[in-house]
Enzyme design. Structure first.
Site, PDB file in Angstrom:
ATOM      1  N   HIS A 155       0.844  -1.205   0.000  1.00 28.36           N
ATOM      2  CA  HIS A 155       0.000   0.000   0.000  1.00 28.36           C
ATOM      3  C   HIS A 155       0.878   1.254   0.000  1.00 28.36           C
ATOM      4  O   HIS A 155       0.682   2.169  -0.813  1.00 28.36           O
ATOM      5  CB  HIS A 155      -0.904  -0.043   1.242  1.00 28.36           C
ATOM      6  CG  HIS A 155      -1.830   1.120   1.390  1.00 28.36           C
ATOM      7  ND1 HIS A 155      -3.192   1.023   1.196  1.00 28.36           N
ATOM      8  CD2 HIS A 155      -1.608   2.415   1.734  1.00 28.36           C
ATOM      9  CE1 HIS A 155      -3.757   2.199   1.405  1.00 28.36           C
ATOM     10  NE2 HIS A 155      -2.820   3.071   1.739  1.00 28.36           N
ATOM     11  N   GLU A 156       1.852   1.303   0.873  1.00 29.62           N
ATOM     12  CA  GLU A 156       2.703   2.501   0.961  1.00 29.62           C
ATOM     13  C   GLU A 156       3.587   2.644  -0.284  1.00 29.62           C
ATOM     14  O   GLU A 156       3.817   3.752  -0.765  1.00 29.62           O
ATOM     15  CB  GLU A 156       3.549   2.469   2.235  1.00 29.62           C
ATOM     16  CG  GLU A 156       2.740   2.412   3.538  1.00 29.62           C
ATOM     17  CD  GLU A 156       1.657   3.484   3.662  1.00 29.62           C
ATOM     18  OE1 GLU A 156       1.760   4.528   2.993  1.00 29.62           O
ATOM     19  OE2 GLU A 156       0.683   3.257   4.412  1.00 29.62           O
ATOM     20  N   HIS A 159       1.522   4.202  -3.015  1.00 29.91           N
ATOM     21  CA  HIS A 159       1.437   5.667  -2.906  1.00 29.91           C
ATOM     22  C   HIS A 159       2.664   6.291  -3.574  1.00 29.91           C
ATOM     23  O   HIS A 159       2.564   7.249  -4.329  1.00 29.91           O
ATOM     24  CB  HIS A 159       1.387   6.106  -1.444  1.00 29.91           C
ATOM     25  CG  HIS A 159       0.032   5.989  -0.808  1.00 29.91           C
ATOM     26  ND1 HIS A 159      -1.134   6.349  -1.456  1.00 29.91           N
ATOM     27  CD2 HIS A 159      -0.345   5.585   0.438  1.00 29.91           C
ATOM     28  CE1 HIS A 159      -2.165   6.151  -0.632  1.00 29.91           C
ATOM     29  NE2 HIS A 159      -1.715   5.682   0.514  1.00 29.91           N
ATOM     30  N   HIS A 165      -5.905   6.740  -2.744  1.00 31.05           N
ATOM     31  CA  HIS A 165      -6.875   5.739  -2.282  1.00 31.05           C
ATOM     32  C   HIS A 165      -8.008   5.538  -3.293  1.00 31.05           C
ATOM     33  O   HIS A 165      -8.484   6.501  -3.902  1.00 31.05           O
ATOM     34  CB  HIS A 165      -7.428   6.150  -0.913  1.00 31.05           C
ATOM     35  CG  HIS A 165      -6.382   6.150   0.149  1.00 31.05           C
ATOM     36  ND1 HIS A 165      -6.148   7.207   0.981  1.00 31.05           N
ATOM     37  CD2 HIS A 165      -5.466   5.213   0.483  1.00 31.05           C
ATOM     38  CE1 HIS A 165      -5.151   6.919   1.798  1.00 31.05           C
ATOM     39  NE2 HIS A 165      -4.716   5.719   1.510  1.00 31.05           N
ATOM     40  N   TYR A 212      -9.899   1.948   1.520  1.00 28.13           N
ATOM     41  CA  TYR A 212     -10.179   1.939   2.961  1.00 28.13           C
ATOM     42  C   TYR A 212     -11.068   0.736   3.281  1.00 28.13           C
ATOM     43  O   TYR A 212     -11.819   0.256   2.434  1.00 28.13           O
ATOM     44  CB  TYR A 212     -10.987   3.178   3.359  1.00 28.13           C
ATOM     45  CG  TYR A 212     -10.248   4.477   3.569  1.00 28.13           C
ATOM     46  CD1 TYR A 212      -8.899   4.628   3.305  1.00 28.13           C
ATOM     47  CD2 TYR A 212     -10.948   5.590   4.059  1.00 28.13           C
ATOM     48  CE1 TYR A 212      -8.270   5.852   3.523  1.00 28.13           C
ATOM     49  CE2 TYR A 212     -10.325   6.809   4.273  1.00 28.13           C
ATOM     50  CZ  TYR A 212      -8.983   6.940   4.000  1.00 28.13           C
ATOM     51  OH  TYR A 212      -8.379   8.136   4.202  1.00 28.13           O
TER      52      TYR A 212
HETATM   53 ZN   LIG Z   1      -2.852   5.064   2.067  1.00 25.48          ZN
END
Ligand SMILES: [Zn+2]
Length: 381
Positions: A155-156, A159, A165, A212
Site C-alpha cells: 500500500h505505501e 502511494h 486511495h 479503505y
Molecule cells: Zn494510504
C-alpha cells in the site's frame, strides 16, 4: 487505487515480539487500512487521508511528473535504501512485498547506488508515504512494530508509485456511499473525492489494496463509513496484498506490457491462453497463486508443449515463492509428459509460461489447492 495526471520458524521468531511476519497472510478479520490507522494514531507526522504525507510545493491534482522514469527496456527501476536498523526478517518481508511488483508488473525496486531520486524506506513513526515521486530521497515509513505486513508495505509503495486511495476517485459515488453521519468533522476531509482523477479506464475496485476498509474513521462503533452500492455486503478493503486490478492499473500507468494474473483463494485452476486450442507464439505470462496460510499444491491435468532440447523454446517453470528469484520447484518443462504434482513451502507459488516464435500446441491446464503445512508422524513405520 487511482492516480492523477527456507526457514519459516526462524522468520516467525524474528517477528513474534513485534508484528507478525509479513510473509504470513493475515488470518484476522482486519483490513490493511485498519492496521495502518492503528499504528498512525500515535504518529507525530502530519498526514492526510490517514497515511499520505502532504505535498507542500504542488498540489496532487497538478502532479504531472510524479511517475518514476522507464528505461528503454521497459523496466521502471526505482532505487531504494533500507533502514540499517531493520533486522533480517524485516528485510526479507520488505523484499517479498517488492518481489510481487517485479513478478507482476514492470516495476523493479533496485538497491540505490548513486541515483538522485530514491525511496528511503525507514522505520519512522507509522506507515506512511508521499504520493508519487517527489525528487531526492523520499521517505516511505514502514515501522517495525505494526507495518510489517505485505499488504501494508505494498500500500505505501503504491502511494510512492503515484496512486491514491481507491475510494477517492471521481466515480466513487456510483460504487460506494460515504456515511457522513458517522464521520467526525475533523476526519471528513479524508474522504474527499478528486473530480479530476485519472481512473485509467479501469473499473472501480472494492478489493484494491488502496481501498479503505468499511469502518475507517467511524465515530460510532459498528457503523460503517463506506458502504458499497448497491450491495452493502460486498467485501471492501484487502488483507492479502495487491489485487488483479491493482496490478492492471500499475501496468497501465507505467505502460507495461505484462501478462500476469493473481489467483487468490483456497483452490482454483489455471490454463494457457486459448486452451485446449493452441497457445500463441511469443507469450510471457505468470500466475501468482496466493492461498491463505497454507501451502500451495499444484497438479497438472493436461500438458502439451512444443518439445525442444533443454526446453529452450516453449516451457513452463514453477517457483517456490512470489518471484522469479525464488527457488525453482519445477525447472523448464516442455513436451507432452504431465509433470508430477508440486507443493510449495508456503502459501505462494509463481507459475511462468514462455513461448517462442515457432510451433505451438494445446498448452496446459492445472488445478491448485491449499494443503495443511503440518507434517504428521505415523506410528507405523
Ligand atoms: Zn494510504
Amino acid at each position: 487505487m487511482y492516480i492523477f495526471s527456507g526457514n519459516e520458524k526462524v522468520i516467525l521468531l524474528c517477528f513474534c515480539t513485534e508484528s507478525p511476519s509479513p510473509t504470513e497472510t493475515d488470518e484476522e478479520d482486519e483490513d490493511i487500512f485498519n492496521k495502518i490507522l492503528k499504528v498512525n494514531k500515535d504518529s507525530s507526522q502530519f498526514l492526510q487521508e490517514g497515511d499520505i504525507v502532504p505535498r507542500r510545493s504542488r498540489s496532487a491534482i497538478n502532479c504531472r511528473h510524479c511517475n518514476w522514469p522507464q528505461s528503454s527496456d521497459g523496466i521502471v527501476r526505482i532505487p531504494y535504501e533500507l533502514d540499517p536498523t531493520y533486522e533480517e526478517g524485516h528485510v526479507k518481508g520488505i523484499h517479498e512485498a517488492m518481489a510481487e511488483f517485479e513478478a507482476l508488473t514492470c516495476i523493479n525496486f533496485v538497491k540505490r547506488k548513486t541515483e538522485r531520486d530514491y525511496l528511503s524506506i525507514r522505520s519512522a513513526d507509522g506507515c506512511w508515504s508521499n504520493y508519487g515521486k517527489v525528487g531526492g530521497g523520499q521517505t516511505v515509513s514502514v515501522m517495525k512494530a505494526g507495518c510489517m505486513w505485505k499488504g501494508v508495505i505494498q500500500h505505501e509503495l503504491e502511494h510512492a508509485l503515484g496512486f491514491l486511495h481507491e475510494h477517492s476517485r471521481s466515480d466513487r459515488d456510483k460504487h460506494v456511499k460515504i456515511m457522513w453521519e458517522y464521520i467526525s468533522p475533523a476526519d471528513r476531509p479524508d474522504f474527499r473525492k478528486f473530480e479530476n482523477s485519472n481512473n485509467l479506464d479501469l473499473p472501480y475496485d472494492y478489493s484494491s489494496v488502496m481501498h479503505y476498509g468499511p469502518y475507517t474513521f467511524t465515530n460510532t462503533t459498528g457503523k460503517a463509513t463506506i458502504v458499497p452500492i448497491p450491495d452493502g455486503s460486498v467485501h471492501i478493503g484487502q488483507r492479502q496484498g495487491m489485487s488483479n486490478l491493482d496490478v492492471a492499473k500499475i501496468n497501465k500507468l507505467y505502460n507495461c506490457s505484462r501478462c500476469s494474473t493473481i489467483l487468490d483463494g483456497p483452490s482454483g485452476s489455471l490454463r494457457s491462453a486459448n486452451y485446449p486450442r493452441n497457445y500463441s507464439d511469443n507469450t510471457n505470462c505468470v500466475w501468482l497463486i496466493r492461498t491463505r496460510g497454507k501451502k500451495v499444491s499444484l497438479h497438472f491435468q493436461a500438458f502439451q508443449l512444443q518439445k525442444t532440447t533443454s526446453c529452450q523454446g516453449d516451457y513452463v517453470k514453477v517457483y517456490d515463492g512470489s518471484s522469479k528469484s525464488s527457488p525453482v520447484l519445477l525447472d523448464k518443462t516442455c513436451g507432452s509428459k504431465i509433470p508430477n504434482g508440486i507443493v510449495a513451502s508456503s502459501n505462494l507459488m509463481l507459475v511462468e509460461f514462455i513461448t517462442d516464435g515457432a510451433h505451438t500446441a494445446s498448452g496446459f491446464q492445472a488445478i491448485f489447492t491449499a494443503v495443511r503445512t503440518q507434517r504428521r508422524f505415523s506410528i507405523h513405520n
